[in-house]
Design a protein around this motif. Structure first.
Motif, mmCIF file in Angstrom:
data_model
loop_
_atom_site.group_PDB
_atom_site.id
_atom_site.type_symbol
_atom_site.label_atom_id
_atom_site.label_comp_id
_atom_site.label_asym_id
_atom_site.label_seq_id
_atom_site.Cartn_x
_atom_site.Cartn_y
_atom_site.Cartn_z
ATOM 1 N N LEU A 1 0.811 -1.217 0.000
ATOM 2 C CA LEU A 1 0.000 0.000 0.000
ATOM 3 C C LEU A 1 0.844 1.266 0.000
ATOM 4 O O LEU A 1 0.413 2.306 -0.520
ATOM 5 C CB LEU A 1 -0.925 0.003 1.218
ATOM 6 C CG LEU A 1 -2.046 -1.047 1.232
ATOM 7 C CD1 LEU A 1 -2.793 -1.008 2.558
ATOM 8 C CD2 LEU A 1 -3.017 -0.809 0.086
ATOM 9 N N ALA A 2 2.038 1.206 0.611
ATOM 10 C CA ALA A 2 2.861 2.416 0.742
ATOM 11 C C ALA A 2 3.190 3.063 -0.602
ATOM 12 O O ALA A 2 3.000 4.277 -0.776
ATOM 13 C CB ALA A 2 4.137 2.089 1.523
ATOM 14 N N PRO A 3 3.673 2.321 -1.601
ATOM 15 C CA PRO A 3 3.954 2.992 -2.886
ATOM 16 C C PRO A 3 2.697 3.486 -3.590
ATOM 17 O O PRO A 3 2.735 4.517 -4.286
ATOM 18 C CB PRO A 3 4.655 1.897 -3.708
ATOM 19 C CG PRO A 3 4.250 0.609 -3.080
ATOM 20 C CD PRO A 3 4.097 0.904 -1.634
ATOM 21 N N LEU A 4 1.588 2.756 -3.421
ATOM 22 C CA LEU A 4 0.348 3.222 -4.042
ATOM 23 C C LEU A 4 -0.108 4.534 -3.408
ATOM 24 O O LEU A 4 -0.636 5.419 -4.105
ATOM 25 C CB LEU A 4 -0.740 2.155 -3.891
ATOM 26 C CG LEU A 4 -0.503 0.840 -4.658
ATOM 27 C CD1 LEU A 4 -1.628 -0.145 -4.372
ATOM 28 C CD2 LEU A 4 -0.406 1.116 -6.164
ATOM 29 N N GLU A 5 0.094 4.649 -2.101
ATOM 30 C CA GLU A 5 -0.283 5.895 -1.423
ATOM 31 C C GLU A 5 0.527 7.066 -1.963
ATOM 32 O O GLU A 5 -0.011 8.154 -2.215
ATOM 33 C CB GLU A 5 -0.046 5.729 0.083
ATOM 34 C CG GLU A 5 -0.405 6.969 0.900
ATOM 35 C CD GLU A 5 -0.106 6.765 2.380
ATOM 36 O OE1 GLU A 5 -0.157 7.757 3.116
ATOM 37 O OE2 GLU A 5 0.183 5.617 2.797
ATOM 38 N N LYS A 6 1.821 6.837 -2.139
ATOM 39 C CA LYS A 6 2.668 7.915 -2.676
ATOM 40 C C LYS A 6 2.365 8.177 -4.149
ATOM 41 O O LYS A 6 2.502 9.297 -4.644
ATOM 42 C CB LYS A 6 4.139 7.557 -2.487
ATOM 43 C CG LYS A 6 4.580 7.523 -1.032
ATOM 44 C CD LYS A 6 6.049 7.156 -0.907
ATOM 45 C CE LYS A 6 6.506 7.280 0.529
ATOM 46 N NZ LYS A 6 5.759 6.420 1.449
ATOM 47 N N LEU A 7 1.939 7.115 -4.854
ATOM 48 C CA LEU A 7 1.637 7.266 -6.280
ATOM 49 C C LEU A 7 0.448 8.193 -6.500
ATOM 50 O O LEU A 7 0.366 8.858 -7.537
ATOM 51 C CB LEU A 7 1.367 5.889 -6.894
ATOM 52 C CG LEU A 7 1.144 5.845 -8.411
ATOM 53 C CD1 LEU A 7 2.380 6.355 -9.147
ATOM 54 C CD2 LEU A 7 0.802 4.432 -8.863
ATOM 55 N N ILE A 8 -0.467 8.234 -5.525
ATOM 56 C CA ILE A 8 -1.616 9.131 -5.671
ATOM 57 C C ILE A 8 -1.147 10.567 -5.798
ATOM 58 O O ILE A 8 -1.616 11.330 -6.660
ATOM 59 C CB ILE A 8 -2.580 8.964 -4.479
ATOM 60 C CG1 ILE A 8 -3.293 7.617 -4.556
ATOM 61 C CG2 ILE A 8 -3.607 10.106 -4.441
ATOM 62 C CD1 ILE A 8 -4.243 7.360 -3.409
ATOM 63 N N TYR A 9 -0.178 10.924 -4.927
ATOM 64 C CA TYR A 9 0.301 12.322 -4.959
ATOM 65 C C TYR A 9 1.266 12.541 -6.125
ATOM 66 O O TYR A 9 1.060 13.417 -6.967
ATOM 67 C CB TYR A 9 0.988 12.649 -3.635
ATOM 68 C CG TYR A 9 1.481 14.069 -3.549
ATOM 69 C CD1 TYR A 9 0.610 15.091 -3.177
ATOM 70 C CD2 TYR A 9 2.803 14.388 -3.839
ATOM 71 C CE1 TYR A 9 1.060 16.402 -3.101
ATOM 72 C CE2 TYR A 9 3.258 15.695 -3.765
ATOM 73 C CZ TYR A 9 2.376 16.698 -3.393
ATOM 74 O OH TYR A 9 2.809 17.989 -3.316
ATOM 75 N N ALA A 10 2.322 11.694 -6.184
ATOM 76 C CA ALA A 10 3.343 11.896 -7.220
ATOM 77 C C ALA A 10 2.783 11.608 -8.607
ATOM 78 O O ALA A 10 3.090 12.315 -9.585
ATOM 79 C CB ALA A 10 4.543 10.991 -6.939
ATOM 80 N N GLY A 11 1.952 10.570 -8.717
ATOM 81 C CA GLY A 11 1.381 10.234 -10.013
ATOM 82 C C GLY A 11 0.456 11.321 -10.526
ATOM 83 O O GLY A 11 0.417 11.596 -11.739
ATOM 84 N N SER A 12 -0.301 11.947 -9.613
ATOM 85 C CA SER A 12 -1.187 13.044 -10.030
ATOM 86 C C SER A 12 -0.364 14.197 -10.585
ATOM 87 O O SER A 12 -0.726 14.815 -11.601
ATOM 88 C CB SER A 12 -2.013 13.525 -8.835
ATOM 89 O OG SER A 12 -2.843 12.503 -8.351
ATOM 90 N N LEU A 13 0.758 14.469 -9.936
ATOM 91 C CA LEU A 13 1.611 15.572 -10.396
ATOM 92 C C LEU A 13 2.194 15.257 -11.779
ATOM 93 O O LEU A 13 2.162 16.101 -12.693
ATOM 94 C CB LEU A 13 2.722 15.800 -9.376
ATOM 95 C CG LEU A 13 3.606 17.025 -9.600
ATOM 96 C CD1 LEU A 13 2.776 18.312 -9.522
ATOM 97 C CD2 LEU A 13 4.722 17.068 -8.566
ATOM 98 N N CYS A 14 2.698 14.039 -11.945
ATOM 99 C CA CYS A 14 3.299 13.668 -13.235
ATOM 100 C C CYS A 14 2.245 13.580 -14.348
ATOM 101 O O CYS A 14 2.448 14.082 -15.464
ATOM 102 C CB CYS A 14 4.027 12.335 -13.102
ATOM 103 S SG CYS A 14 5.462 12.380 -11.989
ATOM 104 N N PHE A 15 1.126 12.920 -14.035
ATOM 105 C CA PHE A 15 0.080 12.772 -15.039
ATOM 106 C C PHE A 15 -0.506 14.135 -15.400
ATOM 107 O O PHE A 15 -0.789 14.410 -16.580
ATOM 108 C CB PHE A 15 -1.008 11.840 -14.504
ATOM 109 C CG PHE A 15 -2.081 11.518 -15.501
ATOM 110 C CD1 PHE A 15 -1.777 11.232 -16.829
ATOM 111 C CD2 PHE A 15 -3.423 11.509 -15.131
ATOM 112 C CE1 PHE A 15 -2.764 10.931 -17.753
ATOM 113 C CE2 PHE A 15 -4.422 11.215 -16.051
ATOM 114 C CZ PHE A 15 -4.092 10.922 -17.363
ATOM 115 N N GLY A 16 -0.662 15.007 -14.407
ATOM 116 C CA GLY A 16 -1.157 16.356 -14.683
ATOM 117 C C GLY A 16 -0.182 17.148 -15.533
ATOM 118 O O GLY A 16 -0.583 17.894 -16.444
#
Length: 737
Positions: free
Chosen positions: A392-407
């Motif tokens: 779960l830990a990387p998925l939790e960080k992916l929400i924030y970092a992934g949103s920034l990259c995808f945005g």
């Protein structure tokens, strides 16, 4: 208070509180008995608040309110009610009366319940009553105190504080709206202020931030305060109800379950309470932010929002996969902790034996083994819990970092709805939404632990309580006691503890019970106390079958002194008067004198105010026993049972008790169990038991002459009187005469 003499002082004072409640309870269909209530709760300090608690314990719901005369006229089916007079006395208002010239209430003096209720009009009532009233009603079968323990039961307890939780929810929603402010401010500052160099807009935003910060701080403080208050109320209510259920359990339950296991299981209720008022409620409150945050995220960018929700769904799948293995491993942790806790309590209770037999080393090794098992189970639990957390830990960080990259990708690829400020605001909102999403995922994992805790508590408090007959008979208990073909088996026993016992005890007599170990002596007295009611045959007191008698009434009129009587922490005075706090100093001293306790109590530095330590370690065994005898005598019971009560006494103290036995027995029936036959020689009747059967019954000389078992035990204990010796010939001649 009455029509003939309206100025007469109201009866009683505080002493009328229990009497008034007893009258109301009987009118509502449950005869509690004033004597029983006084024995259980005393008569001193029965304030209105305490009376309400007593009513709750007895199966009623009561509340205090203030009414005027007109309100009384509108009560209708709410009668009877308790009126608290200005003098502090309590009377019962049973209903209304109406004549052509007046209207009023029918008032009964609770200390004279058989006298007719007196009509009292408005003017006369106003002289002595200022409106304080206690409304009482029977509790329904579906009440919180009678429902089976479980998650729904705990939720019903929590929901009784719904007004507080409503206010907490309002505060949470307000905080959720305020959670949008920082991201939106960032967006405005980046997209508007910095681009257009608007100083006035910046200063306006600074002022708004200051106001909102103060408002959010205040709301947060109020929310935490209300949660703490609601938790404290729930904790008090749950603890009270569970203790009431615990003490209502049958004696068989405590015989079969070790104290350590019971204590551990009941301790798990705190885990359930913390889950409901802490994790569950906190998660639900934090989840309310999603009601605001998710629509806001869709408004900013739908593609980014679906990206976040997809990751959240993946996190939920991982948690669900691990739920069952976590539940199984948690059950292993519970079993290991129970074994460890049981061993600890057993070692503490038997610490004198451990030291006297030099068992410290062995017990230490056994303790180390149980600790190792508990640590191993807990470690395995941690290892297992670490797996979903790691995923779960990387998925939790992916929400924030992934949103920034995808945005960023969307902005570069030409999506004109994504600006720099919008992207920063979205990532901040996504980060804020991550917390409740992660909490919900963790909540699914904690539910398995709580289910295990609920099953532990339920295994104790959902056990069927001791059978009690509602509106049981309350005989005076001054008549004969009759056993008619009584047969009793302990649970899972193959042979009966009592096998077809029949005898009669005449009132005012002293009856001895003797026999070898395991002959059924103590079982006989346990049946008399109503501790076991699954016997065959008939046991009658005053001609009333024991199972028809109100248990509280029975035990309040029965003094019992056990072989190993338990003394509570407190003073000697408090222990002697614990069954009857209102007995007074004179009766306490007289009881101590009859028990042979006065002589050693008076030598103590603080006399009757000497504190008793845990397990009464500052008193000898004989001193503890004499205090226990005084505790039974101070209640002045019509039936007194000594179950090997003098076994721990030295010869001098035993001689004092035996010498006083006739004085103790005056006006009451006494049953004495003793393996020392010399203490039974003056009994009016001696019952000789052998393997659950009654071999013979009679006086000492009769049994010595005709009962082989009695004769054998007598000469075994009194070898100087053995047949063939000089004393034996003389005693034998006396017996034959």
């Amino acid at each position: 208070m009455g029509a003939e003499d309206p100025g007469r002082p109201a009866p009683g004072g505080e002493g009328t509180a229990l009497a008034a409640f007893a009258v109301v309870a009987e009118k509502l269909g449950l005869s509690l008995g004033l004597d029983t209530l006084r024995a259980r709760y005393g008569t001193d300090g029965i304030t209105t608040r305490r009376l309400i608690r007593i009513a709750d314990e007895c199966g009623f719901r009561a509340r205090r309110t203030r009414l005027d005369f007109d309100h009384l006229m509108d009560l209708g089916q709410a009668f009877p009610v308790v009126l608290v007079l200005k003098s502090g006395a309590h009377v019962v208002a049973e209903g209304l009366f109406r004549t052509q010239t007046s209207v009023g209430v029918l008032v009964r003096d609770p200390l004279d319940p058989h006298a007719p209720a007196l009509p009292v009009d408005r003017i006369r009532l106003a002289r002595e009553w200022d409106g304080e009233t206690i409304l009482v009603k029977r509790r329904s079968e579906g009440d919180d105190t009678t429902k089976p323990f479980g998650i729904l039961w705990m939720l019903s307890i929590v929901l009784r504080e719904k007004m507080l939780f409503r206010d907490i929810g309002i505060a949470a929603i307000a905080l959720s709206l305020l959670a949008l402010v920082p991201p939106l401010l960032y967006m405005v500052v980046i997209d508007r202020v910095l681009v257009h160099q608007r100083m006035s807009t910046l200063m306006t935003l600074v002022g708004a931030v200051a106001v909102l910060l103060a408002f959010e701080t205040t709301l947060g403080y109020l929310r935490r305060t209300m949660v703490a208050l609601a938790t404290a109320r729930i904790d008090a209510r749950v603890s009270t109800i569970i203790f009431d259920r615990l003490v209502a359990l049958p004696i068989d339950f405590f015989d079969k379950n070790p104290t350590g296991i019971i204590a551990y299981k009941l301790g798990e209720v705190r885990r359930v309470r913390n889950f409901l008022t802490g994790q569950l409620f906190g998660t639900l409150l934090d989840a309310t932010t999603l009601i605001v945050l998710i629509p806001a995220m869709f408004m900013l960018n739908a593609a980014l929002t679906w990206f976040v929700l997809t990751i959240a769904a993946l996190m939920a799948v991982i948690v669900v996969v691990y739920m069952r293995p976590m539940a199984d491993q948690y059950n292993k942790v519970i079993a290991a902790e129970q074994r460890k806790n049981q061993f600890m309590i057993e070692a503490l209770q038997g610490v004198r034996t451990v030291k006297s037999l030099a068992l410290e080393g062995r017990k230490r090794r056994e303790w180390d083994s149980r600790v190792a098992d508990a640590v191993r189970a807990a470690t395995d639990m941690v290892y297992l819990a670490n797996q979903p957390q790691t995923l779960l830990a990387p998925l939790e960080k992916l929400i924030y970092a992934g949103s920034l990259c995808f945005g960023g990708y969307l902005a570069i690829s030409g999506d004109h709805t994504v600006f720099a400020g919008t992207l920063v605001a979205f990532t901040m909102i996504a980060g804020r939404a991550t917390s409740p999403i992660v909490q919900i995922a963790g909540l699914l994992q904690q539910i398995q632990e709580v289910k295990g805790a609920i099953s532990q508590v339920a295994s104790v408090v959902n056990t069927a309580p001791e059978p009690r007959r509602e509106n049981g008979v309350r005989p005076p208990m001054t008549g004969p006691i009759t056993f008619g073909d009584v047969r009793f088996y302990y649970p899972e026993a193959k042979s009966p503890a009592l096998d077809g016992i029949s005898f009669q005890v005449e009132p005012g007599t002293v009856v001895g019970v003797m026999g070898r170990s395991g002959s059924g002596k103590t079982t006989l007295t346990r049946l008399l106390q109503g501790l076991h009611q699954s016997y065959e045959g008939l046991i009658k007191i005053d001609g009333v079958e024991l199972r028809e008698i109100d248990l509280d009434h029975l035990r309040a009129r029965m003094g019992v002194v056990l072989q190993d009587s338990f003394l509570f922490q407190g003073t000697i005075r408090e222990n002697i008067l614990i069954g009857r706090p209102d007995a007074g100093i004179e009766k306490m001293i007289e009881a101590a004198r009859l028990a042979g306790a006065e002589e050693f109590i008076e030598r103590l530095p603080r006399s009757y105010d000497t504190p008793i330590e845990e397990n009464a370690s500052n008193l000898s065994g004989g001193q503890r026993q004499r205090i226990a005898i005084a505790r039974a005598l101070v209640m002045d019971p019509p039936l007194l049972i000594f179950d090997e009560a003098t076994s721990a006494l030295d010869p001098d103290s035993e001689a004092v008790i035996n010498e006083n036995l006739r004085r103790i027995a005056k006006g009451r029936t006494v049953i004495v169990i003793s393996h020392r036959l010399a203490s039974l020689t003056d009994c009016d009747q001696i019952l000789c038991l052998e393997r659950g059967k009654l071999l013979d019954a009679g006086r000492h000389l009769d049994l010595l002459d005709r009962c082989e078992v009695y004769r054998h035990l007598w000469y075994q204990q009194n070898r100087h009187l053995s047949p063939g010796g000089h004393h034996g010939d003389r005693y034998g001649a006396a017996a034959r005469s």
